[in-house]
Every structure is written in structure tokens, then in C-alpha cells.
Design a protein around this motif. Structure first.
Motif, PDB file in Angstrom:
ATOM      1  N   ILE A  32       0.899  -1.275  -0.083  1.00 56.25           N
ATOM      2  CA  ILE A  32       0.037   0.086  -0.030  1.00 56.25           C
ATOM      3  C   ILE A  32       0.840   1.103  -0.198  1.00 56.25           C
ATOM      4  CG2 ILE A  32      -1.330   1.363   1.493  1.00 56.25           C
ATOM      5  CD1 ILE A  32      -3.210  -0.812   1.964  1.00 56.25           C
ATOM      6  N   TYR A  76       4.931   1.439  -8.662  1.00 57.77           N
ATOM      7  CA  TYR A  76       5.310   0.032  -9.274  1.00 57.77           C
ATOM      8  C   TYR A  76       6.943  -0.191  -8.752  1.00 57.77           C
ATOM      9  CZ  TYR A  76       5.918  -3.273 -12.736  1.00 57.77           C
ATOM     10  OH  TYR A  76       6.318  -4.349 -13.719  1.00 57.77           O
ATOM     11  N   HIS A 132      -4.118  -7.248  -0.023  1.00 53.76           N
ATOM     12  CA  HIS A 132      -5.030  -7.351  -1.112  1.00 53.76           C
ATOM     13  C   HIS A 132      -4.502  -7.118  -2.568  1.00 53.76           C
ATOM     14  CE1 HIS A 132      -8.485  -6.932   1.406  1.00 53.76           C
ATOM     15  NE2 HIS A 132      -8.080  -5.693   2.129  1.00 53.76           N
ATOM     16  N   GLU A 178      -2.478  -8.845  -7.693  1.00 51.45           N
ATOM     17  CA  GLU A 178      -1.080  -8.952  -8.945  1.00 51.45           C
ATOM     18  C   GLU A 178       0.068  -9.099  -8.236  1.00 51.45           C
ATOM     19  OE1 GLU A 178      -1.951  -8.675 -12.202  1.00 51.45           O
ATOM     20  OE2 GLU A 178      -3.934  -8.451 -11.823  1.00 51.45           O
ATOM     21  N   ASP A 236       2.281 -12.258  -9.236  1.00 54.92           N
ATOM     22  CA  ASP A 236       3.644 -12.159  -9.862  1.00 54.92           C
ATOM     23  C   ASP A 236       4.723 -12.777  -9.264  1.00 54.92           C
ATOM     24  OD1 ASP A 236       2.299 -10.863 -12.203  1.00 54.92           O
ATOM     25  OD2 ASP A 236       3.014  -8.849 -11.559  1.00 54.92           O
ATOM     26  N   LEU A 247     -13.195 -11.094  -4.584  1.00 57.67           N
ATOM     27  CA  LEU A 247     -11.928 -10.926  -5.007  1.00 57.67           C
ATOM     28  C   LEU A 247     -11.745 -10.708  -6.311  1.00 57.67           C
ATOM     29  CD1 LEU A 247     -10.030 -13.869  -2.529  1.00 57.67           C
ATOM     30  CD2 LEU A 247      -9.891 -11.155  -2.292  1.00 57.67           C
ATOM     31  N   LEU A 248     -11.161  -9.589  -6.882  1.00 65.20           N
ATOM     32  CA  LEU A 248     -10.839  -9.341  -8.371  1.00 65.20           C
ATOM     33  C   LEU A 248      -9.959 -10.295  -8.901  1.00 65.20           C
ATOM     34  CD1 LEU A 248     -12.467  -6.774  -9.414  1.00 65.20           C
ATOM     35  CD2 LEU A 248     -10.233  -5.778  -9.278  1.00 65.20           C
ATOM     36  N   GLN A 299      -5.229  -9.938 -13.463  1.00 65.94           N
ATOM     37  CA  GLN A 299      -5.325  -9.470 -14.808  1.00 65.94           C
ATOM     38  C   GLN A 299      -5.349 -10.364 -16.030  1.00 65.94           C
ATOM     39  OE1 GLN A 299      -3.192  -5.821 -15.909  1.00 65.94           O
ATOM     40  NE2 GLN A 299      -2.997  -5.354 -13.705  1.00 65.94           N
ATOM     41  N   LEU A 300      -4.462 -11.391 -15.874  1.00 65.35           N
ATOM     42  CA  LEU A 300      -3.992 -12.328 -16.740  1.00 65.35           C
ATOM     43  C   LEU A 300      -4.911 -13.285 -16.700  1.00 65.35           C
ATOM     44  CD1 LEU A 300      -0.281 -12.761 -16.664  1.00 65.35           C
ATOM     45  CD2 LEU A 300      -1.587 -11.411 -18.142  1.00 65.35           C
ATOM     46  N   GLU A 317      -8.189 -12.760 -15.950  1.00 68.86           N
ATOM     47  CA  GLU A 317      -9.218 -12.003 -16.658  1.00 68.86           C
ATOM     48  C   GLU A 317      -9.138 -12.319 -18.145  1.00 68.86           C
ATOM     49  OE1 GLU A 317     -10.132  -7.932 -15.616  1.00 68.86           O
ATOM     50  OE2 GLU A 317     -11.007  -7.930 -17.715  1.00 68.86           O
ATOM     51  N   PHE A 343       2.791 -14.841 -17.404  1.00 71.22           N
ATOM     52  CA  PHE A 343       2.944 -13.898 -18.714  1.00 71.22           C
ATOM     53  C   PHE A 343       3.467 -14.740 -19.777  1.00 71.22           C
ATOM     54  CE2 PHE A 343       4.737 -10.826 -21.146  1.00 71.22           C
ATOM     55  CZ  PHE A 343       3.769 -10.093 -21.192  1.00 71.22           C
TER      56      PHE A 343
END
Lengths: 274, 271
Positions: B164, B168, B193, B196, B200, B234-235, B238-239, B241, B255
Motif C-alpha cells: 500500500i 510500481y 489485497h 497482482e 507475479d 476478490l478481483l 489481470q492475466l 481475466e 505471462f
């Protein structure tokens, strides 16, 4: 002329040895959803404070150039007057909330403007409806979740009826689902109420597809500005180390001719039907 | 080295926060605990450094039953970096903040100096050494809190929401540091939370929900279970999705793997 005009803005805090902003020139149109991003310490927060007149009115330092919001030069108008044109929402809602109920919290700003009772009531109702928190009206802001608190903070600003909403990393203390909900809310404020929204945000994977334009800042300067498809796919962005959405990395690696910003766009490009 | 056996805990009667937790963490593991707000993540962490004691079952840390061990003893082995750095910072300067634990653990003076120097460099805090932690930014204060724990070299490191307020590049620095500590043999437990970040970099992932552990395994397995993630607010990574949008089954968080699958799709369709 844009609803926000920044001309040759340079600012150095009194206790600092170099400027936090160098020669910023920026014009933002009415109704635009504008994203600002960049690494920590790049001057984003300082720029936000210039937009509502906190700088130069409440901070000491060397200010040159001009910031004009909704036709008012921030040098010539006090913060309380500017607050009715441009509202600023901060990172941590806990620092802004202090009343015993959500309703009172939202009424605080309009009360201080000395508005008549009916007008205050009307504004509180409208602001709660705009962010979808009418059901929380009697709750104490302190017992709400971080995402709900941030919505209360946004509603409290909306009750001042600003045309421009500036948000400085409003989701950085939130989990990703609450963040998603706040960012969608902003998109809705733009679409439904034609608000001008200037958002400082790191979650590019969520906002890139929502915004009209974006600017990347680094070391006090704007180093790239334009359509997010241009800016996020440019090499300069990678070089300063910001979190590029994975969809962009993927499309670049695969050398696709188009520039998707969402997974559904990629599915269309690859002609995958579900 | 850390073992939870049938652990139950509640702050108030009738409202159990931990419901029958069973968990084993080996020496040198790097793992993440994710889950919605109120799932019991922080409560679980506080059982590891003995701030909370189980009401049923037991927790053992390095062979010590936490019920029979003082928090002070555990603190020497379990370093805890809180979510909000302001809850643990209090000294006049960054340097004094870092020295505090070292002095309390009776390290010799020359070693205190040496350790403070090393950690200031490692966490890029040298330029702030004489500043008050409270004039620093949120992200910088987080690094100070981390430094004040790392300096006394605990074998278990617990980080509550370490990403938090970090951009990046700082996240990359953070994971480099965590990987280095982990390679040196430290056990690192991260509550976050930031899905990503977990996807990763973190090899083992636990999902908590409503006081229970509902998934525990290799991150690639846990985070590609989209149904489970969505059911627990939980979202998706990205990969994952992207995998789902492209009808790639099973989805992946890798990736390179996703790149080569998509390349094949492109070749097949001769796009």
C-alpha cells in the motif's frame, strides 16, 4: 478555453531546494475524465493542491505562472470560493471525516457556505444519491468500510456543487474491489452529471479504459500527454517504471497492430467468440 | 516451524473470528494470505507473534507453544510490520527509530551502528536518517517501519499490506528485498489485497474467508480458480481475466505461458 488552464506553472515549497513542479502547461476540457499518473514524488499531489488554490493561498513557496479554474485565477481568489468550483478528495478518507453521521458529514460544507436549510437538505440528498450511499445516511462514518468512507468523502465534496472534481489517489488504501467500485462511480459522475474529473491514480489496469486523456508526470514535469492508447503504449512510460497494464505488455510483446486496453477488446481483435 | 492446530478465536462471545484453523508453514517459505475485509487475516497473524492466544487449539512457533511463551520472546523471532506504519513509529528520527529494537535486544554498540547503516542503505533511507519519520510520505514511513524490524534479523517476517502506498518501482524493490531475505532462509508471510503482487511474485497462496482457510496451495492453482475468487469478492488477476476473455482453459497467471498460447491462437486463425 478549457475549464482548467495551467500556464507556465512552476512551484517550489519554501523548505525545499528545488521546485516540485516545473513549467507545467495543461488545458483540460469541460466534462473530460483526465488521468494523471507517475512515480511517487513526481509532483502529482502538489499539482492537485494548485488546482484548488491551496497552493499558493495556504502554502509558502515560490509560485510562478497561472492556474485558472472555471474562469477564476487561483492567485486572486480565496480557497473557500474556489472550493465551490473545484473539489479535492484525498487519499485517506479517515483524515477528512469527523462528524457523527454520514448526513452531518455531507451537510458540513454547505452549512459553512451559510446556505438556507432547505438548500442544504436538498444538496445532501442529491450528493448521497449521486454516489449511491443514501442507505448509509444515519451511520457513523467510522464504522464504514474504507470504500464506503471514500464515497462519503466524495459526497461531502459534491455537496459543494463543484464543476471539477480532483481526486488524489482515492483508492490507494482500498482493496481492489472497493477501488473498482470508486473508479466506476467516477466514470458515472462524468457520464450522468458531465462533471470534469481529474484523477491521480496508479491502478492503470482499471482506469486506462475509462479516461479520455492521461498525463504522465516525472520529476515535476509532464513527460507524456494524450489518448491513453498513445501514452500507455509509448516507450517512455516503461522507462520511468510505472505499472503498465498487463494487457498493454501482452499486446506489445505479441506485436499486435491494434492497441487494446481491455480483455474484451483483445478478444475482439483475436476474433475469439465466447 | 509455524503450526496452527484446530485454532479458534473470538474477541466477543458468539462471534468467532477464527474457526478451526489448521496450517503448517515450513522454514524458508514465502507465502501470501489474501481474502476480503473481515476474513480474519490480521487476527491470524497476531497469533503468530503471540499478541493473541488461541481459545481452543494451539499455535506453535519454532517449537514454542505461544500460550506458554511471552510476546517479548516471540518478538525476537517474529518481526511484525503493521499495515499502518503510524501504529509503530514514534521516535524523533528515522535513525533512532531503527535503533530502538536493537537497543532493547541488547545488541553491542558497534553492531547497532553497523546494522543501522546497512539497513538504511538497503531500504534507500540514508537521506532521511536525521528526519522525523512523520514528515515522510506514507510509502517512505512504511519502509522505515520495515527497516526497524529487519534490523534485528528475526527469522520469521510478517508483513501486513506491504505494497500500500508504494508505486510500481518501489513494489519491485520490495519484492527484490523480500526474495533476498527469503533466499537467506527467512520465512516471509504477507497479508495483502494486492492480487497482482501475489500472482507475479509469491509461490504459495492462502485464501481466508469468514474465519476459515478456504484455499491453500501453489499460487498458480489458487489464483486461477476464478469461481472461488469471485465468490469471495476478490478481483481476478489481470492475466486470468484475459485468459477467460479468450476462452483459454485452464487460465494462467504466467505471462510467458499466456503469450505462447495467444501466439498459437493467432497462428491458428491466421490473423
Amino acid at each position: 478555453m478549457g475549464i482548467v488552464e495551467i500556464r507556465n506553472l512552476t512551484f517550489k515549497y519554501a523548505n525545499s531546494d528545488k521546485p516540485s513542479l516545473y513549467d507545467i502547461n495543461l488545458s483540460i476540457n469541460k466534462g473530460e475524465f483526465f488521468l494523471i499518473t507517475g512515480p511517487t514524488g513526481c509532483g502529482k499531489t502538489t499539482l492537485c493542491k494548485c488546482l484548488n488554490g491551496l497552493i499558493p493561498n495556504s502554502y509558502h513557496g515560490d509560485f510562478s505562472g497561472e492556474v485558472i479554474v472555471d474562469g477564476l485565477s487561483t492567485k486572486e481568489h480565496p480557497v473557500y470560493e474556489l472550493a465551490q468550483h473545484v473539489g479535492l478528495v484525498f487519499q485517506d478518507p479517515e483524515n477528512e471525516l469527523f462528524c457523527t453521521s454520514v448526513e452531518k458529514e455531507i451537510a458540513f460544507g454547505p452549512e459553512n457556505l451559510g446556505l438556507p436549510r432547505d438548500e442544504i437538505r436538498k444538496r445532501v440528498e442529491e450528493a448521497m444519491a449521486m454516489v449511491g450511499i443514501s442507505h448509509l445516511r444515519e451511520r457513523s462514518p467510522y464504522e464504514l468500510s474504507g470504500g464506503e468512507q471514500q464515497k462519503v468523502a466524495i459526497a461531502a465534496i459534491l455537496a459543494m456543487k463543484p464543476k471539477i472534481l480532483v481526486l488524489d489517489e482515492p483508492t490507494s488504501n482500498l482493496d481492489s474491489l472497493s477501488a473498482y467500485s470508486i473508479l466506476n462511480l467516477l466514470l458515472n459522475l462524468k457520464k450522468e452529471y458531465e462533471m470534469t474529473i481529474i484523477l491521480v491514480e496508479h491502478r492503470l489496469e482499471i482506469v486506462a479504459k475509462m479516461v479520455d486523456r492521461c498525463a504522465i508526470m516525472n520529476e515535476g514535469r509532464i513527460i507524456a500527454i494524450g489518448d491513453p492508447r498513445e501514452v500507455l503504449y509509448s516507450d517512455i512510460v516503461e522507462s520511468i517504471g510505472i505499472g503498465i497494464p498487463k494487457i498493454v505488455k501482452l499486446a506489445k510483446r505479441l506485436k499486435l497492430s491494434s492497441r487494446p486496453l481491455s480483455s474484451s477488446e483483445l478478444a475482439n481483435i483475436l476474433k475469439v467468440k465466447k | 516451524m509455524i503450526e496452527f492446530h484446530n485454532v479458534f478465536f473470538s474477541y466477543q462471545p458468539d462471534k468467532e473470528i477464527l474457526k478451526n484453523i489448521n496450517l503448517k508453514i515450513n522454514k524458508g517459505e514465502l507465502l501470501a494470505i489474501i481474502g476480503p475485509n473481515g476474513a480474519g487475516k490480521t487476527t491470524l497473524l497476531k497469533h503468530i507473534n503471540g499478541l493473541l492466544k488461541p481459545q481452543k487449539g494451539y499455535v506453535k512457533v519454532l517449537g514454542m507453544n505461544t500460550k506458554e511463551t511471552t510476546v517479548a520472546t516471540l518478538a525476537r523471532h517474529v518481526g511484525f510490520v503493521f499495515q499502518n506504519p503510524d501504529h509503530q513509529l514514534f521516535a524523533e528520527t528515522v535513525e533512532k527509530e531503527i535503533m530502538f529494537a536493537l537497543i532493547n535486544f541488547n545488541f553491542p554498540e558497534h553492531e547497532i551502528k553497523e546494522r543501522v547503516e546497512r539497513i538504511l542503505h538497503e531500504l534507500d533511507l540514508v537521506k532521511y536518517r536525521n528526519k522525523s519519520p512523520f514528515v515522510l510520505s506514507g510509502g517512505e514511513r512504511k519502509r522505515v517501519a520495515l527497516a526497524s524490524v529487519l534490523c534485528y534479523d528475526p527469522s520469521i517476517l510478517i508483513l501486513d499490506e506491504p505494497t500500500i502506498g508504494q508505486d510500481y518501482r518501489q513494489k519491485l524493490n520490495l519484492i527484490n528485498l523480500i526474495s533476498k531475505l527469503n533466499k537467506e532462509g527467512k520465512t516471509v508471510i504477507i497479508v495483502t489485497h494486492d492480487i497482482e503482487f501475489v500472482a507475479d511474485f509469491i509461490p504459495r497462496c492462502i485464501i481466508m474467508s469468514d474465519g476459515r482457510i478456504i484455499a491453500d496451495g501453489p499460487t498458480e492453482e489458487v489464483l486461477t480458480n476464478s469461481k472461488l475468487l469471485l465468490e469471495n469478492s476478490l478481483l481476478l488477476p489481470q492475466l486470468v481475466e484475459i485468459s477467460l476473455a479468450l476462452d483459454i482453459n485452464p487460465p494462467t497467471i504466467n505471462f510467458e505461458k499466456l503469450c505462447s498460447i495467444i501466439k498459437k491462437i493467432i497462428e491458428m486463425k491466421e490473423l
